[in-house]
Design an enzyme around this catalytic site. Structure first.
Site, PDB file in Angstrom:
ATOM      1  N   VAL A 175     -19.969   5.882  -6.123  1.00  0.00           N
ATOM      2  CA  VAL A 175     -19.944   5.899  -4.651  1.00  0.00           C
ATOM      3  C   VAL A 175     -21.262   5.346  -4.122  1.00  0.00           C
ATOM      4  CG1 VAL A 175     -19.695   7.332  -2.595  1.00  0.00           C
ATOM      5  CG2 VAL A 175     -18.396   7.896  -4.669  1.00  0.00           C
ATOM      6  N   LYS A 176     -21.134   4.272  -3.354  1.00  0.00           N
ATOM      7  CA  LYS A 176     -22.326   3.606  -2.819  1.00  0.00           C
ATOM      8  C   LYS A 176     -22.618   4.184  -1.434  1.00  0.00           C
ATOM      9  CE  LYS A 176     -23.967  -1.178  -2.894  1.00  0.00           C
ATOM     10  NZ  LYS A 176     -23.492  -2.561  -2.791  1.00  0.00           N
TER      11      LYS A 176
END
Ligand code: E4P
Length: 221
Positions: free
Chosen positions: A86-87
């Site tokens: 997850v960025k």
């Protein structure tokens, strides 16, 4: 050093994968938009397709900017595939969300890093990766590679396991300098990765080998 490709273009991802050198993919909302991927269902379907092509980590960026929303969106993205990272943007709620995700065992990539202090905060929150943007710093007459060196030194000093993922890589020399400085990962467009192949002496040397082979009477394939 791990090689990630910085694109949402499936053909480019396949080509890098076929070369046998690909360790992962990074995307961002601009890259998704460039491929015309819009709407939640299409975005989710696209991430799933990317994960089918590549065995390594795939960074999927949240659009949300508040803690609760980042958590909701990030958990949904992480559910898609075990390789999804997850960025999360480098903002206060992002740091808090990275801490939350870390405690839940969800891996994160803290993006839009432009200073060593930001990288340190993300590492303290437990980010899996930090993404310093080399090219965008160069664009404003600031030494992007110096930031990579600074972050590598700081993480080494304290034994942070957060990996330095050099992003916004614009040309092959950035890649070489990342490797010299000990970046854990670099992410670049396919054209920049393929530029590493080129050397005029390789081209002229190969042409001469093939010409000599033909002169000796054995037909070239
Ligand atoms: C990667 O994670 C970044 O989103 C990307 O490298 C940014 O690159 P750019 O500065 O070329 O847009």
């Amino acid at each position: 050093m791990k090689f990630f490709i910085d694109t949402a273009n499936l053909a480019d991802i396949r080509e890098a994968q076929d070369m046998g050198i690909l360790d992962g993919v990074t995307t961002n909302p601009s890259l998704m938009a460039k491929e015309g991927i819009t709407g939640k269902d299409n975005i989710i379907a696209h991430y799933k397709q990317i994960c089918e092509i590549v065995e390594g980590d795939v960074s999927a960026e949240v659009i949300s900017t508040t803690f609760d929303e980042i958590i909701r969106e990030g958990e949904e993205l992480a559910e898609l595939n075990e390789n999804i990272v997850v960025k999360v943007p480098m903002i206060k709620d992002g740091v808090k969300a990275i801490k939350y995700f870390t405690e839940k065992g969800i891996r994160t990539n803290c993006t839009l890093i432009f200073s060593a202090g930001q990288a340190l905060l993300a590492a303290k929150a437990g980010a899996t990766y930090v993404s310093p943007f080399v090219g965008r710093l160069d664009d404003i007459s600031t030494d992007g590679m110096a930031l990579i060196e600074q972050i590598v030194t700081i993480f080494t000093n304290y034994g942070y396991t957060t990996e330095v993922l050099a992003a916004s890589v614009r040309h092959p020399m950035h890649i070489i300098q990342c490797a010299e400085m000990g970046a854990d990962v670099m992410t670049a467009p396919l054209s920049v990765i393929k530029a590493l192949l080129n050397h005029p002496l390789t081209d002229s040397g190969l042409a001469k080998f093939l010409a000599d082979h033909q002169k000796a009477g054995v037909p070239a394939k």
